[in-house]
Design an enzyme around this catalytic site. Structure first.
Site, PDB file in Angstrom:
ATOM      1  CG  ASP A 134     -25.409 -52.981 -96.303  1.00 58.10           C
ATOM      2  OD1 ASP A 134     -26.197 -53.552 -96.780  1.00 58.10           O
ATOM      3  OD2 ASP A 134     -25.827 -51.913 -95.867  1.00 58.10           O
TER       4      ASP A 134
ATOM      5  NE  ARG B  33     -27.551 -54.759 -93.418  1.00 60.60           N
ATOM      6  CZ  ARG B  33     -26.662 -53.943 -93.048  1.00 60.60           C
ATOM      7  NH1 ARG B  33     -25.445 -54.290 -92.860  1.00 60.60           N
ATOM      8  NH2 ARG B  33     -27.135 -52.968 -92.417  1.00 60.60           N
TER       9      ARG B  33
ATOM     10  CG  ASP C 116     -27.289 -49.150 -92.640  1.00 59.95           C
ATOM     11  OD1 ASP C 116     -27.574 -50.114 -93.574  1.00 59.95           O
ATOM     12  OD2 ASP C 116     -28.058 -48.080 -92.184  1.00 59.95           O
ATOM     13  CB  THR C 117     -23.708 -49.151 -97.550  1.00 58.31           C
ATOM     14  OG1 THR C 117     -24.314 -50.217 -98.131  1.00 58.31           O
ATOM     15  CG2 THR C 117     -22.346 -49.607 -97.180  1.00 58.31           C
TER      16      THR C 117
ATOM     17  CD  GLU D 245     -32.265 -49.216 -98.473  1.00 55.53           C
ATOM     18  OE1 GLU D 245     -31.881 -50.314 -99.012  1.00 55.53           O
ATOM     19  OE2 GLU D 245     -32.457 -49.280 -97.200  1.00 55.53           O
TER      20      GLU D 245
ATOM     21  NE  ARG E 212     -30.946 -58.895 -94.432  1.00 53.59           N
ATOM     22  CZ  ARG E 212     -31.029 -57.738 -94.597  1.00 53.59           C
ATOM     23  NH1 ARG E 212     -30.851 -57.254 -95.853  1.00 53.59           N
ATOM     24  NH2 ARG E 212     -31.094 -56.865 -93.878  1.00 53.59           N
TER      25      ARG E 212
END
Ligand SMILES: [Zn+2]
Length: 245
Positions: free
Chosen positions: A121, A141, A146-147, A149, A191
């Site tokens: 992401d 971002r 949310d992918t 980690e 970001r």
């Protein structure tokens, strides 16, 4: 006859724009190099570029506030014409009546080249002629997704994190994308928070969720929150990607 009145601000502004025009004149064709995190720009062979190296035009580097490296002493102004890339204003989707993220109107969006990849992401992009709010090189971002980690320094790689990271890399690295924005322009790490659109007008943030590579990230509100929640539910139902066996 109407008296001629000149706003007192006009003359200083004019001088500033002439001076900056002279300074930038001709820096469009000179390539210099910046890094992921530094504030200086460099010649190609500078030792400061050992960890990351992103080619930008001198004009863009100067416009984005990068300063010349004191070690390699890169050019500070050059001989070619200024960049002809038109400058786009930020396109904020929360100010539109759109209820679905795709298709998007890329003609209204800021174009960017994907020059680096962090994980599923998060990306690094180069923006050829950034509007005043943006820099030439940005970490993005992706909004609303949310992918799992993969690069956290203290956490193990989560299940399906590598697949999500590979998917984003394979689809986007080296391509041109288009950026659209929402309420917040940046997160607390600085970001850029953006929707990434492919040239076909497809929202990549949504595609990640749809294909089962990421979750709808609902801790902070965003314009397409309902759509993204529905996409996640559909991916779960279809056992796609990280929802598979
Ligand atoms: Zn240098």
């Amino acid at each position: 006859m109407k008296p001629v009145t000149i706003n007192r601000l006009v003359i200083p502004r004019l001088i500033i724009s002439i001076l900056s025009g002279l300074f930038l004149l001709g820096s469009g064709n000179t390539t210099v190099y910046v890094t992921n995190s530094g504030s200086k720009y460099h010649r190609e062979d500078c030792t400061s570029l050992s960890r990351s190296k992103i080619a930008v035009s001198l004009e863009d580097a100067l416009k984005s506030g990068y300063e010349a490296c004191a070690v390699c002493k890169p050019p500070i102004a050059a001989q070619a014409g200024p960049s002809t890339m038109p400058q786009k204003a930020l396109y904020r989707l929360n100010k539109t009546a759109l209820t679905r993220s795709s298709p998007g109107d890329t003609s209204k969006m800021v174009p960017a080249d994907v020059v680096g990849h962090v994980d599923g992401d998060t990306l690094r992009v180069r923006i050829p002629n950034p509007p005043p709010e943006l820099k030439t090189v940005e970490t993005i971002r992706m909004l609303g997704v949310d992918t799992p980690e993969t690069v956290h320094p203290h956490k193990p790689v989560e299940r399906f994190g590598q697949e999500a990271s590979d998917f984003t890399k394979a689809r986007l690295l080296g391509t041109q994308v288009y950026l659209a924005f929402d309420w917040e322009l940046r997160d607390r790490y600085g970001r850029l928070l953006a929707y990434i659109y492919t040239p076909e007008g497809r929202c990549f943030n949504a595609a990640l969720i749809q294909e089962g590579y990421g979750y709808a990230y609902v801790s902070y509100t965003f314009h397409f929150i309902e759509e993204f929640k529905d996409l996640e539910q559909a991916a779960r139902n279809g056992k796609r990607g990280l929802w598979g066996p």
